[in-house]
Design an enzyme around this catalytic site. Structure first.
Site, PDB file in Angstrom:
ATOM      1  N   LYS A 102       0.844  -1.204   0.000  1.00 39.97           N
ATOM      2  CA  LYS A 102       0.000   0.000   0.000  1.00 39.97           C
ATOM      3  C   LYS A 102       0.873   1.245   0.000  1.00 39.97           C
ATOM      4  CE  LYS A 102       0.412  -2.033   4.111  1.00 39.97           C
ATOM      5  NZ  LYS A 102       0.200  -3.357   4.620  1.00 39.97           N
ATOM      6  N   GLU A 126      -4.677  -6.712  -4.644  1.00 37.50           N
ATOM      7  CA  GLU A 126      -5.783  -7.007  -3.721  1.00 37.50           C
ATOM      8  C   GLU A 126      -5.340  -7.011  -2.259  1.00 37.50           C
ATOM      9  OE1 GLU A 126      -9.395  -7.751  -4.460  1.00 37.50           O
ATOM     10  OE2 GLU A 126      -8.997  -7.004  -2.467  1.00 37.50           O
ATOM     11  N   ILE A 133      -9.369  -9.577   2.692  1.00 36.15           N
ATOM     12  CA  ILE A 133     -10.728  -9.150   2.306  1.00 36.15           C
ATOM     13  C   ILE A 133     -10.730  -8.733   0.823  1.00 36.15           C
ATOM     14  CG2 ILE A 133     -12.561  -7.468   2.737  1.00 36.15           C
ATOM     15  CD1 ILE A 133     -11.466  -7.120   5.583  1.00 36.15           C
ATOM     16  N   LYS A 202      -3.983   2.984   2.865  1.00 38.09           N
ATOM     17  CA  LYS A 202      -5.074   2.104   2.421  1.00 38.09           C
ATOM     18  C   LYS A 202      -6.311   2.930   2.062  1.00 38.09           C
ATOM     19  CE  LYS A 202      -3.471  -1.825   5.169  1.00 38.09           C
ATOM     20  NZ  LYS A 202      -3.478  -2.410   6.517  1.00 38.09           N
TER      21      LYS A 202
HETATM   22  N1  LIG Z   1       2.319  -8.693   7.212  1.00 36.37           N
HETATM   23  C1  LIG Z   1       1.048  -8.502   6.846  1.00 36.37           C
HETATM   24  O1  LIG Z   1       0.103  -8.941   7.520  1.00 36.37           O
HETATM   25  C2  LIG Z   1       0.748  -7.764   5.599  1.00 36.37           C
HETATM   26  C3  LIG Z   1       1.744  -7.204   4.836  1.00 36.37           C
HETATM   27  N2  LIG Z   1       1.423  -6.517   3.694  1.00 36.37           N
HETATM   28  C4  LIG Z   1       2.498  -5.956   2.881  1.00 36.37           C
HETATM   29  O2  LIG Z   1       3.242  -7.043   2.313  1.00 36.37           O
HETATM   30  C5  LIG Z   1       4.601  -6.640   2.136  1.00 36.37           C
HETATM   31  C6  LIG Z   1       5.522  -7.652   2.815  1.00 36.37           C
HETATM   32  O3  LIG Z   1       5.219  -7.677   4.191  1.00 36.37           O
HETATM   33  P1  LIG Z   1       5.881  -8.752   5.178  1.00 36.37           P
HETATM   34  O4  LIG Z   1       6.034 -10.043   4.495  1.00 36.37           O
HETATM   35  O5  LIG Z   1       5.103  -8.664   6.430  1.00 36.37           O
HETATM   36  O6  LIG Z   1       7.316  -8.082   5.391  1.00 36.37           O
HETATM   37  P2  LIG Z   1       8.654  -8.793   5.889  1.00 36.37           P
HETATM   38  O7  LIG Z   1       9.530  -7.721   6.415  1.00 36.37           O
HETATM   39  O8  LIG Z   1       8.323  -9.951   6.758  1.00 36.37           O
HETATM   40  O9  LIG Z   1       9.284  -9.375   4.522  1.00 36.37           O
HETATM   41  C7  LIG Z   1       9.966  -8.614   3.572  1.00 36.37           C
HETATM   42  C8  LIG Z   1      11.121  -9.443   3.044  1.00 36.37           C
HETATM   43  O10 LIG Z   1      11.755  -8.740   1.977  1.00 36.37           O
HETATM   44  C9  LIG Z   1      13.155  -8.692   2.241  1.00 36.37           C
HETATM   45  N3  LIG Z   1      13.728  -7.474   1.681  1.00 36.37           N
HETATM   46  C10 LIG Z   1      13.467  -6.199   2.048  1.00 36.37           C
HETATM   47  N4  LIG Z   1      14.205  -5.339   1.332  1.00 36.37           N
HETATM   48  C11 LIG Z   1      14.958  -6.089   0.500  1.00 36.37           C
HETATM   49  C12 LIG Z   1      15.957  -5.775  -0.462  1.00 36.37           C
HETATM   50  N5  LIG Z   1      16.361  -4.518  -0.686  1.00 36.37           N
HETATM   51  N6  LIG Z   1      16.521  -6.789  -1.159  1.00 36.37           N
HETATM   52  C13 LIG Z   1      16.165  -8.062  -0.920  1.00 36.37           C
HETATM   53  N7  LIG Z   1      15.246  -8.432   0.005  1.00 36.37           N
HETATM   54  C14 LIG Z   1      14.646  -7.449   0.712  1.00 36.37           C
HETATM   55  C15 LIG Z   1      13.265  -8.680   3.752  1.00 36.37           C
HETATM   56  O11 LIG Z   1      14.552  -9.058   4.176  1.00 36.37           O
HETATM   57  P3  LIG Z   1      15.045  -8.561   5.642  1.00 36.37           P
HETATM   58  O12 LIG Z   1      14.078  -9.141   6.630  1.00 36.37           O
HETATM   59  O13 LIG Z   1      16.408  -9.140   5.732  1.00 36.37           O
HETATM   60  O14 LIG Z   1      15.007  -7.060   5.628  1.00 36.37           O
HETATM   61  C16 LIG Z   1      12.188  -9.709   4.112  1.00 36.37           C
HETATM   62  O15 LIG Z   1      12.664 -11.024   3.983  1.00 36.37           O
HETATM   63  C17 LIG Z   1       4.707  -5.218   2.707  1.00 36.37           C
HETATM   64  O16 LIG Z   1       4.550  -4.302   1.649  1.00 36.37           O
HETATM   65  C18 LIG Z   1       3.506  -5.126   3.650  1.00 36.37           C
HETATM   66  O17 LIG Z   1       3.050  -3.812   3.807  1.00 36.37           O
HETATM   67  C19 LIG Z   1       0.140  -6.374   3.252  1.00 36.37           C
HETATM   68  C20 LIG Z   1      -0.884  -6.926   3.954  1.00 36.37           C
HETATM   69  C21 LIG Z   1      -0.679  -7.647   5.192  1.00 36.37           C
HETATM   70  N1  LIG Z   2       0.724  -3.857   9.095  1.00 33.35           N
HETATM   71  C1  LIG Z   2      -0.516  -4.051   8.431  1.00 33.35           C
HETATM   72  C2  LIG Z   2      -0.452  -5.285   7.604  1.00 33.35           C
HETATM   73  C3  LIG Z   2      -1.546  -5.400   6.655  1.00 33.35           C
HETATM   74  O1  LIG Z   2      -1.804  -4.528   5.837  1.00 33.35           O
HETATM   75  C4  LIG Z   2      -1.638  -4.185   9.440  1.00 33.35           C
HETATM   76  O2  LIG Z   2      -1.339  -4.355  10.623  1.00 33.35           O
HETATM   77  O3  LIG Z   2      -2.800  -4.085   9.039  1.00 33.35           O
END
Ligand SMILES: NC(=O)C1=CN([C@@H]2O[C@H](COP(=O)(O)OP(=O)(O)OC[C@H]3O[C@@H](n4cnc5c(N)ncnc54)[C@H](OP(=O)(O)O)[C@@H]3O)[C@@H](O)[C@H]2O)C=CC1
Ligand SMILES: N[C@@H](CC=O)C(=O)O
EC number: 1.1.1.3
Length: 414
Positions: A102, A126, A133, A202
């Site tokens: 987002k 989505e 949702i 969002k």
């Molecule tokens: N968590 C949730 O419930 C939700 C998340 N989102 C969105 O989804 C996306 C991912 O979230 P989430 O999985 O929780 O995040 P995380 O931080 O758990 O995962 C991100 C991953 O990407 C890696 N990464 C970040 N920057 C780089 C880079 N420059 N090069 C290579 N790898 C990189 C990180 O490595 P490292 O950890 O080493 O930095 C990590 O492994 C975000 O945009 C978030 O806003 C959307 C809805 C719900």
């Molecule tokens: N950090 C966000 C993840 C989903 O968008 C949240 O807590 O809602």
């Protein structure tokens, strides 16, 4: 069909597992299997499933962008600048993109949707709003014959998880935030969650799609949640309310958009008060359909991965059937009016150190002649105001904050 994943964190792992565990299900009506062939992450030693002979972890994005076999890039990196560059590069390389960001979408919506249109590729998002949702698809497809003039919702799982735990279990704000981080609800930098940027981003995406013109994060008036304390939760409860963190926008006179992201008090019996933990609720008002409410898990690995994989499958099916990516210009000129279109009674708590501070707060609050209730304890003063316009009350609180810093206030939603 080869897919690349950017980011192997909470959601990336969920997407990988979902696609790998459901190979048969996804491939049933497709001519070729769906495989994740490359994952970009900072850590080259992260493990994929040992039985997976195809997928490689890479640290160089060029190995994905320049790979002609990869047709879909799923971007789940988090943060802003690097993910923006990656999404843009993938689209420019003619790849279809799915993202949950987002942050990037709300900042670069018109540019990225423009590149996707120019390159005739899909850009799906989505999971960016409401986790699992299906709100984006509903706004784009199911509700398109409606004129939508209001969106409101609990749009952040982390803060709702914190507030629910404070309300139900008397939990501490910081401890519960840490738990939300451990579970994987929070952003890598949770400031976005607790200071309102996540909700505002969002709300910006939803408002853009619903009102037909770009609304950005910076257009949205927001207040964080970090000032809430156990005493506020208790006082609200005694008054018959629950504290929730609300994103709300409305379209007035066809092109005026009012927005607010703020803590709000809902009556304990209301639907909003009973949305707990990481669940989100989004209410949309259309001229034909009336009010619609969408409820479900707004954060977390499985729910979010479900939405991401759903987008990837949508693209795969469209490619198979030679369906063109839909492109709708969202170029209506909207006037961003801040939060002046909202008003209500407010709950206000100001911590005071001495009689001088007490006198100062009372003198500022004298502006509210019709105030309903004042309770003064040794440490704090609690007000319930009369009905005041949101921006006017913000101004009064700004004056109080010139002298006293520990302040919390929330509009009473009636
Ligand atoms: N968590 C949730 O419930 C939700 C998340 N989102 C969105 O989804 C996306 C991912 O979230 P989430 O999985 O929780 O995040 P995380 O931080 O758990 O995962 C991100 C991953 O990407 C890696 N990464 C970040 N920057 C780089 C880079 N420059 N090069 C290579 N790898 C990189 C990180 O490595 P490292 O950890 O080493 O930095 C990590 O492994 C975000 O945009 C978030 O806003 C959307 C809805 C719900
Ligand atoms: N950090 C966000 C993840 C989903 O968008 C949240 O807590 O809602």
């Amino acid at each position: 069909m080869k897919i690349a994943l950017l980011g192997f964190g909470t959601i990336g792992t969920g997407v990988y597992e979902l696609i790998n565990l459901n190979k048969g299900r996804f491939s049933n009506n497709l001519d070729e299997p769906v495989v994740i062939s490359k994952i970009l992450d900072k850590d080259p030693n992260k493990h994929v499933d040992p039985s997976d002979q195809v997928c490689k972890i890479v640290t160089d994005p060029a190995l994905i962008m320049d790979d002609p076999e990869i047709q879909i890039v799923i971007s789940l990196l988090g943060g802003m600048d690097f993910e923006y560059k990656m999404i843009k590069a993938a689209l420019e390389h003619g790849k279809n993109v799915v993202t949950a960001s987002k942050a990037v979408l709300s900042e670069y919506f018109d540019e990225l949707t423009g590149i996707a249109a120019e390159k005739n590729v899909f850009l799906r998002y989505e999971a960016a709003v409401g986790g699992g949702i299906p709100i984006i698809g509903s706004l784009k497809e199911e509700l398109k014959i409606n004129r939508i003039d209001e969106i409101k919702g609990i749009l952040n799982g982390t803060t709702n998880y914190i507030l629910s735990n404070m309300t139900e279990n008397g939990a501490d704000f910081d401890d519960t935030l840490k738990k939300a981080q451990q579970i994987g609800f929070a952003e890598a930098d949770p400031t976005a969650d607790i200071e309102g940027y996540d909700v505002s981003r969002k709300l910006a995406i939803l408002s853009t799609l619903a009102y037909g013109g770009v609304v950005r994060d910076e257009d949205i008036k927001k207040r964080g949640l970090s000032d809430v304390s156990a005493i506020d939760v208790e006082m609200a409860g005694d008054m018959g309310y629950t504290i929730k963190y609300l994103g709300h926008s409305k379209l007035v006179n066809k092109n005026q958009v009012y927005t607010t992201v703020e803590p709000v008090l809902f009556s304990k019996e209301s639907m909003m008060s009973n949305v707990n933990s990481e669940f989100n609720i989004i209410s949309i008002k259309g001229d034909i359909i009336g009010e619609l409410q969408f409820y479900g898990k707004g954060a977390g690995k499985d729910a979010t991965a479900n939405a991401v994989v759903g987008d990837a499958l949508y693209i795969i099916n469209c490619l198979k059937e030679d369906r063109e990516p839909p492109y709708k210009k969202l170029d209506k000129k909207l006037h961003k009016m801040g939060n002046s279109g909202f008003s209500g009674r407010y709950y206000l708590r100001v911590n005071i150190a001495d009689n001088d501070e007490l006198a100062f707060v009372m003198s500022v609050m004298d502006a509210d002649k019709g105030r309903e209730n004042i309770v003064i304890s040794d440490e704090a003063i609690f007000y319930t105001t009369s009905t005041i316009q949101a921006d006017v009350f913000d101004g009064l609180v700004d004056r109080i904050k010139e002298c006293v810093s520990d302040v919390f206030y929330a509009r009473i939603y009636e």
